[in-house]
Design an enzyme around this catalytic site. Structure first.
Site, mmCIF file in Angstrom:
data_model
loop_
_atom_site.group_PDB
_atom_site.id
_atom_site.type_symbol
_atom_site.label_atom_id
_atom_site.label_comp_id
_atom_site.label_asym_id
_atom_site.label_seq_id
_atom_site.Cartn_x
_atom_site.Cartn_y
_atom_site.Cartn_z
ATOM 1 N N CYS A 1 0.827 -1.210 0.000
ATOM 2 C CA CYS A 1 0.000 0.000 0.000
ATOM 3 C C CYS A 1 0.864 1.265 0.000
ATOM 4 O O CYS A 1 1.934 1.286 0.596
ATOM 5 C CB CYS A 1 -0.861 0.038 1.247
ATOM 6 S SG CYS A 1 -1.913 -1.388 1.402
ATOM 7 N N ARG B 1 5.264 0.639 -6.076
ATOM 8 C CA ARG B 1 5.252 -0.229 -4.895
ATOM 9 C C ARG B 1 4.398 -1.480 -5.107
ATOM 10 O O ARG B 1 4.495 -2.429 -4.339
ATOM 11 C CB ARG B 1 4.720 0.550 -3.685
ATOM 12 C CG ARG B 1 5.635 1.650 -3.238
ATOM 13 C CD ARG B 1 4.944 2.579 -2.273
ATOM 14 N NE ARG B 1 4.708 1.987 -0.976
ATOM 15 C CZ ARG B 1 5.539 2.071 0.055
ATOM 16 N NH1 ARG B 1 6.659 2.736 -0.065
ATOM 17 N NH2 ARG B 1 5.257 1.521 1.217
ATOM 18 N N TRP C 1 -2.729 -2.735 -1.766
ATOM 19 C CA TRP C 1 -2.260 -4.079 -2.117
ATOM 20 C C TRP C 1 -3.009 -5.017 -1.167
ATOM 21 O O TRP C 1 -2.791 -4.993 0.046
ATOM 22 C CB TRP C 1 -0.755 -4.163 -1.899
ATOM 23 C CG TRP C 1 -0.117 -5.427 -2.368
ATOM 24 C CD1 TRP C 1 0.319 -5.712 -3.630
ATOM 25 C CD2 TRP C 1 0.208 -6.577 -1.575
ATOM 26 N NE1 TRP C 1 0.880 -6.964 -3.667
ATOM 27 C CE2 TRP C 1 0.831 -7.520 -2.427
ATOM 28 C CE3 TRP C 1 0.039 -6.919 -0.229
ATOM 29 C CZ2 TRP C 1 1.284 -8.766 -1.981
ATOM 30 C CZ3 TRP C 1 0.479 -8.153 0.206
ATOM 31 C CH2 TRP C 1 1.095 -9.056 -0.670
ATOM 32 N N ASN D 1 -1.960 1.955 5.800
ATOM 33 C CA ASN D 1 -0.984 0.967 5.346
ATOM 34 C C ASN D 1 -0.587 0.160 6.574
ATOM 35 O O ASN D 1 -0.225 0.734 7.588
ATOM 36 C CB ASN D 1 0.225 1.704 4.749
ATOM 37 C CG ASN D 1 1.329 0.749 4.325
ATOM 38 O OD1 ASN D 1 1.150 -0.461 4.330
ATOM 39 N ND2 ASN D 1 2.465 1.306 3.957
ATOM 40 N N GLY D 2 -0.659 -1.162 6.481
ATOM 41 C CA GLY D 2 -0.305 -2.004 7.624
ATOM 42 C C GLY D 2 -1.381 -3.052 7.858
ATOM 43 O O GLY D 2 -2.231 -3.288 6.994
ATOM 44 N N GLU E 1 18.946 -16.396 -7.600
ATOM 45 C CA GLU E 1 18.464 -15.068 -7.982
ATOM 46 C C GLU E 1 17.901 -15.097 -9.409
ATOM 47 O O GLU E 1 16.858 -14.506 -9.692
ATOM 48 C CB GLU E 1 19.597 -14.041 -7.837
ATOM 49 C CG GLU E 1 19.271 -12.635 -8.304
ATOM 50 C CD GLU E 1 18.116 -11.981 -7.556
ATOM 51 O OE1 GLU E 1 17.652 -12.535 -6.552
ATOM 52 O OE2 GLU E 1 17.662 -10.917 -8.012
ATOM 53 N N LYS F 1 14.132 -14.083 -10.470
ATOM 54 C CA LYS F 1 13.841 -13.056 -11.485
ATOM 55 C C LYS F 1 12.884 -13.623 -12.534
ATOM 56 O O LYS F 1 11.934 -12.965 -12.939
ATOM 57 C CB LYS F 1 15.112 -12.574 -12.199
ATOM 58 C CG LYS F 1 16.013 -11.650 -11.424
ATOM 59 C CD LYS F 1 15.576 -10.211 -11.384
ATOM 60 C CE LYS F 1 14.782 -9.842 -10.165
ATOM 61 N NZ LYS F 1 15.392 -9.887 -8.878
ATOM 62 N N GLU G 1 9.341 -13.964 -11.128
ATOM 63 C CA GLU G 1 8.681 -12.671 -10.899
ATOM 64 C C GLU G 1 8.167 -12.032 -12.185
ATOM 65 O O GLU G 1 7.054 -11.534 -12.248
ATOM 66 C CB GLU G 1 9.681 -11.677 -10.290
ATOM 67 C CG GLU G 1 10.023 -11.887 -8.867
ATOM 68 C CD GLU G 1 11.066 -10.878 -8.445
ATOM 69 O OE1 GLU G 1 10.733 -10.009 -7.654
ATOM 70 O OE2 GLU G 1 12.217 -10.940 -8.917
ATOM 71 N N HIS H 1 19.212 -36.535 -5.817
ATOM 72 C CA HIS H 1 18.511 -36.988 -4.611
ATOM 73 C C HIS H 1 17.003 -36.829 -4.751
ATOM 74 O O HIS H 1 16.284 -36.817 -3.755
ATOM 75 C CB HIS H 1 19.049 -36.243 -3.389
ATOM 76 C CG HIS H 1 20.502 -36.506 -3.166
ATOM 77 N ND1 HIS H 1 20.962 -37.713 -2.692
ATOM 78 C CD2 HIS H 1 21.607 -35.758 -3.423
ATOM 79 C CE1 HIS H 1 22.291 -37.688 -2.644
ATOM 80 N NE2 HIS H 1 22.700 -36.509 -3.089
ATOM 81 N N LYS I 1 6.825 -3.584 -4.296
ATOM 82 C CA LYS I 1 8.227 -3.172 -4.211
ATOM 83 C C LYS I 1 8.708 -3.156 -2.764
ATOM 84 O O LYS I 1 9.819 -3.550 -2.462
ATOM 85 C CB LYS I 1 8.379 -1.779 -4.824
ATOM 86 C CG LYS I 1 9.803 -1.272 -4.887
ATOM 87 C CD LYS I 1 10.612 -2.055 -5.889
ATOM 88 C CE LYS I 1 12.070 -1.677 -5.914
ATOM 89 N NZ LYS I 1 12.872 -2.727 -6.554
HETATM 90 C C1 F6R Z 1 12.923 -9.472 -5.959
HETATM 91 C C2 F6R Z 1 12.641 -8.480 -4.959
HETATM 92 C C3 F6R Z 1 12.276 -8.942 -3.600
HETATM 93 C C4 F6R Z 1 13.026 -8.096 -2.553
HETATM 94 C C5 F6R Z 1 12.522 -8.433 -1.145
HETATM 95 C C6 F6R Z 1 13.265 -7.639 -0.087
HETATM 96 O O1 F6R Z 1 13.166 -8.882 -7.202
HETATM 97 O O2 F6R Z 1 12.709 -7.313 -5.213
HETATM 98 O O3 F6R Z 1 12.525 -10.297 -3.414
HETATM 99 O O4 F6R Z 1 14.388 -8.352 -2.684
HETATM 100 O O5 F6R Z 1 11.158 -8.164 -1.061
HETATM 101 O O6 F6R Z 1 13.078 -6.271 -0.278
HETATM 102 P P1 F6R Z 1 14.058 -5.217 0.349
HETATM 103 O O7 F6R Z 1 15.377 -5.396 -0.295
HETATM 104 O O8 F6R Z 1 13.440 -3.889 0.060
HETATM 105 O O9 F6R Z 1 14.124 -5.516 1.830
#
Ligand code: F6R
Length: 594
Positions: free
Chosen positions: A2, A28, A74, A98-99, A472, A476, A479, A495, A589
């Site tokens: 949010c 976000r 969100w 937000n929360g 990673e 990616k 996502e 395994h 985000k």
């Molecule tokens: C992946 C991504 C998330 C963040 C995670 C932590 O592309 O962006 O997995 O890495 O939500 O977020 P931060 O770094 O803001 O604590």
């Protein structure tokens, strides 16, 4: 997650300014949005499922208004819908939140017994009703806010309008981010600093369990007991935030391309005048825990490799959502490193609060300056990668690795006189050219993206540091493309998961680690024998359409060069599949709820 925006603007521009702010908060991640504004002495509310552009179609932005609040939601409690979107109004109170209100079910029962009825399924409407309930007792908003803070459990950043008070907005904060910005004719309230950075230079930060009453001429801060608080007006130092895609189709591509500068600027800053030697001495600690979520956790895995294999310092890496409920073994000889792009991630922040009860030292590796984690840690190192707007992190992630590499180098320079520091420094100094080389291979990445789309199953494999990077790459891809993929340590495949490998499988493998090179090769032969096709990222041999050869460098640089092709491959796969690259579905985000 949010996003909140609130404005008091004496020139009647509040609606326009709130909408602009909501557009800046879009990064976000959200699924519905809304705005409430004061006009002709009445509070009007407009909200919708969908994007801010849909909201704009429902509002006449030319209406003059001095006070407005807005929200991007969100969904947590209840589906994404217009009814569940914020602002919510109950009685005399209209608010955005937000929360998460944890005791909302219990409060709902009490409020229903007092005659309240609810339209939405949100916890926010309950919060709104609770404030209204206390407000109706004696029409005193101050008392109502204090009683609310006393009764409610959970996290909240709330911005509130009261029907009877036409010249003020009220903000309340606990465990969710909120900043108040000021310029000559406007006061801004927002979920993060980047949202208001283009509008003002000065700002105030609320601590948890504080609230404020804001008019166009005055801001008064209070504790949850109602005592007035003195707050320092601060000035933004980092003008590095931008909201432009420049010539790129997506922020994600722009941010991937920016890595040649973000990495070289960060590294050169620390190398110049040997500033890296001033970084915290990690070898002083008997126990090092790295705590983070998502990609930041993957950066932590690379950090563990560097600390252990290069600097001989044993290190544990934990997911914040697990660490916060786990027994810890920390004392004054422990260092806990928190890695976070946003500096607001709820689980990471909660772990930091937990370890504050111990004698351990905390270090933050953070991108957003003045974010909650960066303020609360004992020491902070900023990753200096500028604003990252695309939900999927790229440049902030590689800068996290760069900081971990600099910490390793700093320890080696201080404690291992036989280590060839100059060789590493020379490599680090050339990072821009190396990054440019891997960025340039776009046609190959596009053709690999097409192979991914044509495959039924995708596996990522690697050992040791390659495994960290493949995790990673796997994240990616998930996502940005919504494709299912699996990631395994290459030696673990036999395994169990090898039963899934067949001719319809595409295996993306990393093999850059000299010591394990042959071992990984054997694992790859096993999958080839079962009909799988391989895309290899390596630093040996000749490149071809299925083999990406990155420059052969030490493990201080190599993981960064290895991940960039994976970022671009995911990006092009997402583009070919016509995904919403910068705002992938269901993702946020800044994950400010647990
Ligand atoms: C992946 C991504 C998330 C963040 C995670 C932590 O592309 O962006 O997995 O890495 O939500 O977020 P931060 O770094 O803001 O604590």
């Amino acid at each position: 997650m949010c996003g909140i925006m609130g404005i008091i603007n004496k020139k009647g521009m509040a609606i326009k300014k709130v909408i602009e702010g909501l557009e800046r908060l879009e990064y976000r991640g959200y699924d519905s949005c809304g705005i409430a504004y004061l006009t002709n002495n009445k509070i009007e509310t407009v909200k919708t499922k969908g994007r801010v552009k849909d909201l704009k179609e429902l509002i006449d932005t030319d209406i003059k208004s001095d006070i407005a609040i807005g929200h991007t939601r969100w969904a947590t409690h209840g589906v994404a819908s217009t009814i569940n979107a914020h602002p919510h109004t109950v009685g005399d109170i209209t608010l955005v939140h937000n929360g998460i209100i944890e005791n909302y079910l219990e409060l709902k029962e009490i409020l229903i017994s007092k005659g309240y009825q609810f339209k939405s399924t949100t916890d926010t409407e309950i919060a709104c009703a609770l404030i209204d309930f206390y407000y109706q007792e004696n029409k005193d908003i101050k008392k109502a806010i204090i009683s609310f803070m006393d009764k409610v459990k959970g996290s909240y950043a709330i911005v509130l309008l009261c029907k009877d008070i036409k010249d003020k907005i009220f903000v309340i904060k606990k465990d969710s981010p909120l900043v108040i910005g000021v310029n000559t004719d406007t006061v801004f309230v927002a979920s993060d600093i980047p949202t208001i950075l283009s509008e003002c230079n000065d700002y105030y930060l609320l601590n948890d369990l504080e609230w404020a009453s804001i008019s166009s001429s005055e801001i008064t801060f209070y504790s949850n007991k109602g005592e007035e608080q003195v707050k320092e007006r601060q000035t933004f130092k980092d003008g590095n935030f931008t909201y432009s895609k420049d010539k790129y189709d997506h922020f994600m591509l722009k941010e991937i391309m920016e890595q040649q500068d973000t990495l070289s600027n960060l590294i050169n800053y620390y190398i110049e005048d040997n500033k890296y030697l001033d970084l915290i001495d990690i070898s002083k600690y008997k126990r090092i825990d790295i705590v983070a979520c998502g990609s930041a956790y993957h950066a932590g895995l690379v950090g563990k490799y560097l600390f252990e294999e290069e600097a001989n310092i044993e290190t544990q890496v934990y997911l914040a959502s697990e660490y916060r409920y786990k027994k810890n073994f920390l004392d004054e000889n422990s260092l806990v490193i928190f890695i976070s792009q946003s500096g607001e991630t709820a689980d990471t922040l909660a772990c930091l609060k937990k370890i504050k009860e111990t004698k351990a030292k905390s270090l933050g590796i953070i991108n957003v300056e003045n974010s909650s984690i960066s303020i609360a840690v004992d020491e902070v190192i900023y990753t200096k990668s500028g604003s990252e707007i695309a939900v999927a992190t790229t440049k902030a992630y590689t800068s996290q690795i760069a900081v971990l590499a600099l910490l390793t180098l700093s320890s080696l320079a201080k404690h291992n006189k036989s280590y060839d520091i100059d060789k590493i420094i020379n490599e680090l100094k050339n990072i821009k050219d190396d990054v440019k080389k891997v960025l340039d291979d776009k046609d190959k990445y596009k053709s690999i993206a097409k192979k991914i789309i044509a495959s039924k199953k995708i596996f990522f494999l690697g050992r040791s540091i390659d495994y960290a990077i493949m995790r990673e790459g796997d994240l990616k891809l998930k996502e940005i493309t919504y494709l299912s993929s699996e990631c395994y340590a290459a030696g673990e495949l036999k395994h169990g998961p090898i039963s899934l490998i067949d001719k319809d499988t595409l295996v993306i493998a990393g093999n850059t680690n000299k010591i394990l090179y042959e071992k990984t090769e054997s694992n790859l032969s096993e999958v080839v024998a079962r009909g799988a096709n391989i895309i290899l990222v390596t630093n040996k041999g000749k490149a071809n359409s299925n083999t990406i050869v990155i420059p052969e460098r030490s493990s201080f640089i190599s993981p960064i060069l290895e991940v960039i092709p994976l970022q671009l491959i995911s990006y092009y796969t997402g583009v070919f599949l016509e995904r919403d690259i910068d705002k992938p579905r269901n993702l946020a985000k800044s994950v400010t709820v647990e």
